[in-house]
Design an enzyme around this catalytic site. Structure first.
Site, mmCIF file in Angstrom:
data_model
loop_
_atom_site.group_PDB
_atom_site.id
_atom_site.type_symbol
_atom_site.label_atom_id
_atom_site.label_comp_id
_atom_site.label_asym_id
_atom_site.label_seq_id
_atom_site.Cartn_x
_atom_site.Cartn_y
_atom_site.Cartn_z
ATOM 1 N N HIS A 123 0.992 -1.047 -0.086
ATOM 2 C CA HIS A 123 0.090 0.041 -0.049
ATOM 3 C C HIS A 123 0.848 1.203 -0.003
ATOM 4 O O HIS A 123 2.055 1.131 0.442
ATOM 5 C CB HIS A 123 -0.877 -0.156 1.276
ATOM 6 C CG HIS A 123 -1.959 1.144 1.431
ATOM 7 N ND1 HIS A 123 -1.610 2.137 1.685
ATOM 8 C CD2 HIS A 123 -3.123 0.907 1.038
ATOM 9 C CE1 HIS A 123 -2.694 2.909 2.012
ATOM 10 N NE2 HIS A 123 -3.772 2.140 1.559
ATOM 11 N N ASP A 200 3.056 -4.722 8.351
ATOM 12 C CA ASP A 200 1.868 -3.920 8.044
ATOM 13 C C ASP A 200 0.661 -4.843 8.191
ATOM 14 O O ASP A 200 0.679 -5.725 7.267
ATOM 15 C CB ASP A 200 1.838 -3.083 6.723
ATOM 16 C CG ASP A 200 0.377 -2.548 6.477
ATOM 17 O OD1 ASP A 200 -0.079 -2.488 7.127
ATOM 18 O OD2 ASP A 200 0.452 -1.743 5.625
ATOM 19 N N LYS A 226 -10.179 -1.203 10.384
ATOM 20 C CA LYS A 226 -10.301 -1.735 9.589
ATOM 21 C C LYS A 226 -10.655 -3.417 10.422
ATOM 22 O O LYS A 226 -10.514 -4.622 9.894
ATOM 23 C CB LYS A 226 -9.122 -2.256 8.853
ATOM 24 C CG LYS A 226 -9.010 -1.022 8.002
ATOM 25 C CD LYS A 226 -7.624 -1.400 7.031
ATOM 26 C CE LYS A 226 -7.175 -0.093 6.366
ATOM 27 N NZ LYS A 226 -8.035 0.396 5.278
ATOM 28 N N CYS A 362 -4.964 2.209 -3.624
ATOM 29 C CA CYS A 362 -3.594 2.840 -3.020
ATOM 30 C C CYS A 362 -2.325 1.827 -3.167
ATOM 31 O O CYS A 362 -1.494 1.812 -2.459
ATOM 32 C CB CYS A 362 -3.634 3.089 -1.667
ATOM 33 S SG CYS A 362 -4.942 4.228 -1.333
HETATM 34 N N1 7TS Z 1 -1.739 -0.683 4.780
HETATM 35 C C1 7TS Z 1 -2.707 -1.554 4.131
HETATM 36 C C2 7TS Z 1 -2.306 -2.937 3.852
HETATM 37 C C3 7TS Z 1 -3.879 -0.932 4.056
HETATM 38 O O1 7TS Z 1 -4.870 -1.827 3.370
HETATM 39 C C4 7TS Z 1 -4.290 0.292 4.343
HETATM 40 C C5 7TS Z 1 -5.514 0.904 3.957
HETATM 41 C C6 7TS Z 1 -3.173 0.946 5.024
HETATM 42 C C7 7TS Z 1 -1.897 0.654 5.113
HETATM 43 C C8 7TS Z 1 -3.575 2.639 5.292
HETATM 44 O O2 7TS Z 1 -4.192 2.588 6.521
HETATM 45 P P1 7TS Z 1 -4.880 3.847 7.072
HETATM 46 O O3 7TS Z 1 -6.183 3.424 8.195
HETATM 47 O O4 7TS Z 1 -3.748 4.566 7.784
HETATM 48 O O5 7TS Z 1 -5.510 4.622 6.032
HETATM 49 N N2 7TS Z 1 -6.163 0.272 2.992
HETATM 50 C C9 7TS Z 1 -7.340 0.846 2.380
HETATM 51 C C10 7TS Z 1 -7.915 0.139 1.387
HETATM 52 O O6 7TS Z 1 -7.554 -0.938 0.916
HETATM 53 N N3 7TS Z 1 -9.098 0.814 0.788
HETATM 54 O O7 7TS Z 1 -9.140 1.877 1.637
HETATM 55 C C11 7TS Z 1 -8.086 1.958 2.506
#
Ligand code: 7TS
Length: 404
Positions: A123, A200, A226, A362
């Site tokens: 990501h 991650d 999540k 992303c």
């Molecule tokens: N790493 C992974 C593997 C992710 O899926 C996401 C967010 C992040 C980092 C970043 O997380 P945040 O909570 O700090 O934003 N992924 C997604 C997605 O797949 N669709 O929207 C956000």
């Protein structure tokens, strides 16, 4: 214990609504999950009857808020099997947790020629902060390539590790493809060359139990939203010796021991990394999400999710114009349809009350590596999804096809 999903779904008020005249079919769980009533109640309870700042005042409400906030930290520690709550740093989410490590460890410890190993599946949150570190320090980013099945190539990975490798930063589950990465093997390779490891876990913690001591990673990061918790709260787990060596990232109130205009000494772990008033309600809400998950048999939830995944894969495979990307194993399935723009399909699905995500998720470098310039359509699951949700998506695709 038999799983009664229809009763469990009643715990999630947002699922019981209609969207565009149809019952909501929520298949965008990789972006964020819905929240159970217990989490909503915990947020409300904090603001309604405990609202006070933490670690500051001698009064009763501050004591209650501090107790609930620190109890949530202990719940997180137990949830990922960290040895101690001092290893748990609150952040805004996965992104901020990675930035914390990038700025505190990366900017201070890496030197020109040091290597940071990432993977093609990352990501942007696990790419861009390391690019900033590389630009400032002269460190070099290396990238583990994919096999023909869009999985990480372990042989190529093994050849990329060297005595110059200082950090492996890798996702446990790909948000874009639902692939589970071989992180145990990769962590073992990193250890052979003395490199640190950051995992991650944003797409892992909501789907299966995680044990950071068994993984033996140095850092583990995830987001509350999540895994059925609130937005704006996340976690950095780190090994104590490392966290103790690392300088603070943000500075100000809450994180100090003694301040004068000449000199400041910093607080102990975990407070050294928590400048300013934290997201108290968010932390308490994440604690409530953990309580909720802990009250369920997670292996049964995972089995249910697996059966949904298999149902979805079988349904999509039976459609000759659909191409599934990679071999999804947890949470998300990405696909494309011949001659259909992903965004057009998503709009037609939305008109039927079906929520999916389209685009690059992303993960632009991944889409580039796969030659998917328009990105994909992604359906992502949580345990509260049902066989009816999957059937609705498959029927929704058939119906949308009539428009093309
Ligand atoms: N790493 C992974 C593997 C992710 O899926 C996401 C967010 C992040 C980092 C970043 O997380 P945040 O909570 O700090 O934003 N992924 C997604 C997605 O797949 N669709 O929207 C956000």
């Amino acid at each position: 214990m038999a799983l009664d999903i229809h009763t469990l779904r009643l715990d999630f008020p947002a699922l019981a609504q209609s969207v565009n005249g149809h019952p909501l079919v929520y298949l965008d769980n990789a972006a964020t999950t819905q929240k159970p009533q217990g989490v909503l109640d915990a947020l409300n309870h904090y603001y309604q009857s405990q609202n006070a700042n933490v670690h500051r005042a001698a009064h009763a409400l501050s004591g209650q808020a501090t107790h609930a906030f620190e109890a949530a930290r202990s719940k997180v520690a137990r949830f990922i099997h960290a040895p101690d709550a001092k290893h748990i740093i609150w952040t805004r989410g996965t992104t901020e947790a990675i930035n914390l490590v990038a700025y505190s460890f990366g900017m201070h410890s890496l030197k020109a020629g040091d290597e940071i190993l990432l993977s093609t599946l990352e990501h942007h949150a696990n790419i861009v902060p390391w690019q900033q570190v590389a630009a400032a320090t002269g460190a070099i980013i290396k990238v583990i390539p994919l096999t023909e099945h869009a999985e990480l190539d372990l042989t190529a990975a093994a050849a990329l590790f060297s005595t110059r490798t200082r950090l492996l930063a890798i996702s446990q589950v790909s948000n874009a493809l639902g692939v589970i990465n071989p992180i145990k093997e990769l962590i073992a390779l990193a250890k052979q060359v003395g490199a640190l490891t950051l995992v991650d876990g944003a797409q892992a913690v909501g789907h299966f139990p995680v044990d950071v001591q068994a993984l033996d990673c140095d850092f583990y990061v995830f987001s509350g939203h999540k895994m059925f918790g609130p937005t704006g709260i996340g976690v950095l787990y780190g090994k104590r010796a490392l966290l103790e060596q690392m300088p603070p990232w943000q500075t100000g109130g809450e994180m100090i021991r003694q301040v004068s205009f000449e000199h400041t000494s910093f607080g102990e772990l975990p407070f050294k990394f928590e400048a300013g008033t934290p997201n108290i309600a968010g932390a308490i809400g994440l604690g409530a999400a953990i309580d909720y998950l802990s009250g369920l048999d997670r292996s049964i939830l995972a089995e249910h999710e697996q059966s949904l995944l298999q149902q979805l894969l079988a349904g999509l495979t039976a459609m000759p114009d659909v191409h599934i990307i990679g071999r999804p194993a947890a949470g998300a399935v990405s696909f494309i349809i011949d001659d259909v723009h992903p965004q057009d399909l998503a709009t037609l699905l939305d008109m039927q009350g079906i929520a999916v995500r389209t685009g690059h998720h992303c993960a632009m470098p991944l889409m580039q590596a796969l030659g998917l310039s328009q990105g994909t359509i992604r359906a992502s699951l949580a345990f509260y999804n049902t066989a009816d949700d999957i059937a609705a998506l498959l029927a929704g695709i058939d119906k949308a096809r009539e428009f093309f």
